[in-house]
Each structure stands twice: as C-alpha cells, then as structure tokens.
Scaffold this active site. Structure first.
Site, PDB file in Angstrom:
ATOM      1  N   GLY A  36      39.465  40.051  48.337  1.00 53.55           N
ATOM      2  CA  GLY A  36      39.103  40.946  47.494  1.00 53.55           C
ATOM      3  C   GLY A  36      39.825  42.269  47.696  1.00 53.55           C
ATOM      4  N   GLY A  37      40.974  42.322  48.273  1.00 56.28           N
ATOM      5  CA  GLY A  37      41.664  43.432  48.751  1.00 56.28           C
ATOM      6  C   GLY A  37      41.921  44.404  47.274  1.00 56.28           C
TER       7      GLY A  37
ATOM      8  N   GLY B 152      44.489  36.616  49.259  1.00 56.60           N
ATOM      9  CA  GLY B 152      43.922  35.842  50.317  1.00 56.60           C
ATOM     10  C   GLY B 152      42.597  35.514  50.254  1.00 56.60           C
ATOM     11  N   GLY B 153      41.886  35.898  48.933  1.00 59.46           N
ATOM     12  CA  GLY B 153      40.634  35.392  48.637  1.00 59.46           C
ATOM     13  C   GLY B 153      39.536  36.290  49.365  1.00 59.46           C
TER      14      GLY B 153
ATOM     15  N   PRO C  23      44.229  41.379  53.674  1.00 58.99           N
ATOM     16  CA  PRO C  23      45.311  40.314  53.423  1.00 58.99           C
ATOM     17  C   PRO C  23      45.454  40.549  52.009  1.00 58.99           C
ATOM     18  CG  PRO C  23      44.073  39.628  55.239  1.00 58.99           C
ATOM     19  CD  PRO C  23      43.420  40.545  54.571  1.00 58.99           C
TER      20      PRO C  23
ATOM     21  N   SER D 182      40.364  44.274  44.409  1.00 56.88           N
ATOM     22  CA  SER D 182      39.009  44.607  44.026  1.00 56.88           C
ATOM     23  C   SER D 182      38.596  45.824  44.918  1.00 56.88           C
ATOM     24  CB  SER D 182      37.879  43.658  44.248  1.00 56.88           C
ATOM     25  OG  SER D 182      38.306  42.563  43.335  1.00 56.88           O
ATOM     26  N   ALA D 183      38.911  45.926  45.967  1.00 54.75           N
ATOM     27  CA  ALA D 183      38.675  47.075  47.037  1.00 54.75           C
ATOM     28  C   ALA D 183      39.393  48.130  46.689  1.00 54.75           C
ATOM     29  CB  ALA D 183      38.660  46.485  48.503  1.00 54.75           C
TER      30      ALA D 183
ATOM     31  N   LYS E 294      36.098  41.551  51.704  1.00 62.58           N
ATOM     32  CA  LYS E 294      34.667  40.726  51.780  1.00 62.58           C
ATOM     33  C   LYS E 294      35.015  39.376  52.036  1.00 62.58           C
ATOM     34  CE  LYS E 294      35.765  38.306  47.526  1.00 62.58           C
ATOM     35  NZ  LYS E 294      35.964  36.765  47.670  1.00 62.58           N
TER      36      LYS E 294
ATOM     37  N   ASP F  10      34.499  40.907  41.607  1.00 60.02           N
ATOM     38  CA  ASP F  10      34.379  41.542  42.915  1.00 60.02           C
ATOM     39  C   ASP F  10      34.187  42.825  43.278  1.00 60.02           C
ATOM     40  OD1 ASP F  10      34.254  38.814  43.824  1.00 60.02           O
ATOM     41  OD2 ASP F  10      36.504  38.891  44.654  1.00 60.02           O
TER      42      ASP F  10
END
Length: 306
Positions: free
Chosen positions: A105-106, A102-103, A99, A108-109, A12, A141
């Site tokens: 949301g990886g 990296g801010g 990434p 969270s995904a 995101k 997130d």
C-alpha cells in the site's frame, strides 16, 4: 494558508483477505483486515504554479510514475477540484519507505498523505468524511492509509470499521525486486477456482472476515493471530512465483510464527513473537541473501508532522 506541509502515512499488511466470487462486472468483493505498519511514506506539499512530483527513498523508486498516473497526483487534483482551486498548483515531494509494488500500500499511503497535506496547504477544510470519500474514489487501500490503526474493510476494501486491538505486533517483511501484477494474481485466483471448483467449498459473492482475526487482535496474542492469518490470493501468487513459498519456509525456519503473502504480493510478511524475535529472524534471512525489513503495528494513519 501554509507554504509547505509535510504529512506521514503508513504502509499496511492484510492480516486477512477474503476474495468473493468473480461478478459479471469483472470485479470481486473483498473482506479484509488491515494493520498499519511502521514503514512510512512522507509527502511534502509546497505551493507551486503547476502540479509536479519528485520522489526519493530508502527503497527502489525507479518504477514510480511522475505524472497523473501516480495516485498522489490524482489526490492533489481531487483536492483542488473539491476546493475549486483552479489557479493553484502544488509540488509534491515523496520520500518512500514502503517497498514499491510489494502489496503493502505504498502508493495508497502517498495518496492519503497528499490528501491531508493539500487540504492543509490550501486551507480547504474539507473535513474527515469528505476526505474519506475522496480517498475511496482513488483506490481501495487509500481510506485505510488515511485512518491507520487496525480495521476491517468490506466492499472493495474501502468500507472501513475500526478493529479493537491490544498491544503491538512485530513483523519482518521480505521484499523482492521483481513484482507481481495485481490483475494477473486475481486472474490466477479465478482460474484456480474454476479448475478446482468441484473440490472447493462454494465461494460467496460477499466474503466476511473470520471472527478469529478480531479475537486475536483484541487479545494482543501474536500466536493466536498467527493461526488466523489468511489470504485468498496467496495460492495464485505462489503459483505465479513458486520461490515465495520457499521464502515463507525460510522465515518459519528462522523462527517466525507464521508467514503470509502481503496483499497480491510479492512481499512476504512474517509475524514474530516480539521485537527481539523479529530482529533475529531478519538477521538470519539477511545472512541468507534475503532483503528483510523489521516493522511493527498498529500505527497511526496519515498525519501532519511539520
């Protein structure tokens, strides 16, 4: 009950991130507008005797934890607990395309994909409302990664309402190998606000998303959206890592409409006019030794793909 389920969930970008005044409990209320991007995490959940994680990816995954500090593992344990499946385990294989740190949301995904995958794998059939509640318990997130699209988030960012959006928005994400601590960026924001309080407007405890962001999304106009982008954490992130300001300038000189720090950073999100412009901006930045990734949004949230 399936033997293996693969689920894909998106990263995101925060189009708007308003951070409320620091509260006595040490937390800030947020008001944010999310857009899900076409950078994905794939999680394959396979029935196993215990709980384990393996990770690979197109991005550097060396810093990804493989124990219970990983949000995906926490998500699997939460589904097992909710379904009272105390004798079941799962092997989670994560293929990362967002990434790391990296801010965007990886993590969270990963958690959102794991919720959907384990719910299907074990046949718990918890339903959307229960999955959303579990997602919210894991992190601010995670609910958005579950739903995708575009949305406004309040509270910690996990109280979501869908945002009407038209068309497609094209982005270039510029990543860095060195991360930024989210907690440190928030502390930096509090320090900046304390130091300059006399010169700043009063910071509300409960911020609100600027309505212009919502108008821009409904219009489908990237130029209008470019003018409305805002991130209250950006000043603190740029203070901690001044090179990020140079990256934004490089992106603008390359033809981007606007640049913003993604979440707490250090990824820079550059909004472009269209897909062709995004490809051109990415090529220019890559030639200048930046790591640039092209993406678009909004895209769907966590969904079963096999």
């Amino acid at each position: 009950m399936s033997e293996s389920v693969r689920v894909r969930a998106p990263g995101k970008v925060n189009l708007y991130l308003g951070v409320g005044e620091l509260q006595p409990n040490g937390y800030h209320e947020l008001a944010t507008a999310f857009q899900a991007l076409s950078l994905y995490e794939d999680v394959t959940a396979t029935a196993a005797r215990d709980f384990q994680i393996t990770v690979e990816g197109d991005v550097d995954v060396s810093g990804v934890p493989l124990d219970e500090t990983n949000l995906a593992m926490q998500a699997a344990l939460a589904i097992a607990d909710a379904g009272q499946l105390y004798g079941d385990g799962v092997h989670l294989h994560i293929r990362k395309g967002v990434p790391v740190a990296g801010g965007m949301g990886g993590g969270s995904a990963d958690a959102a994909a794991t919720l959907v995958a384990c719910d299907a794998l074990w046949g718990t059939e918890l339903g959307p409302a229960r999955l959303h509640a579990i997602a919210a318990s894991l992190g601010a997130d995670v609910p958005f990664a579950l739903h995708g699209g575009a949305a406004v988030g309040t509270g910690r960012g996990d109280e979501l309402s869908a945002a009407l959006t038209k068309g497609r928005f094209d982005w270039v994400l510029v990543t860095r190998p060195d991360g930024l601590s989210t907690a440190a960026v928030y502390r930096g924001l509090d320090e900046l606000r304390t130091r300059h309080r006399a010169d700043l407007p009063i910071v509300p405890v409960r911020p609100r998303v600027d309505v212009e962001i919502l108008h821009a999304l409904r219009s489908g106009d990237p130029r209008r959206l470019a003018e409305a982008l805002q991130n209250d954490l950006q000043a603190a992130a740029l203070s901690a890592k001044p090179a990020l300001a140079e990256t934004i300038e490089d992106g603008l000189h390359a033809g981007a409409l606007a640049g913003i720090v993604s979440g707490s950073g250090p990824t820079i999100a550059l909004l472009c006019e269209d897909a062709d412009d995004a490809a051109s901006v990415a090529a220019t930045l890559t030639a200048d030794d930046h790591t640039a990734i092209v993406a678009h949004g909004p895209v769907a949230g966590a969904r079963i793909i096999s």
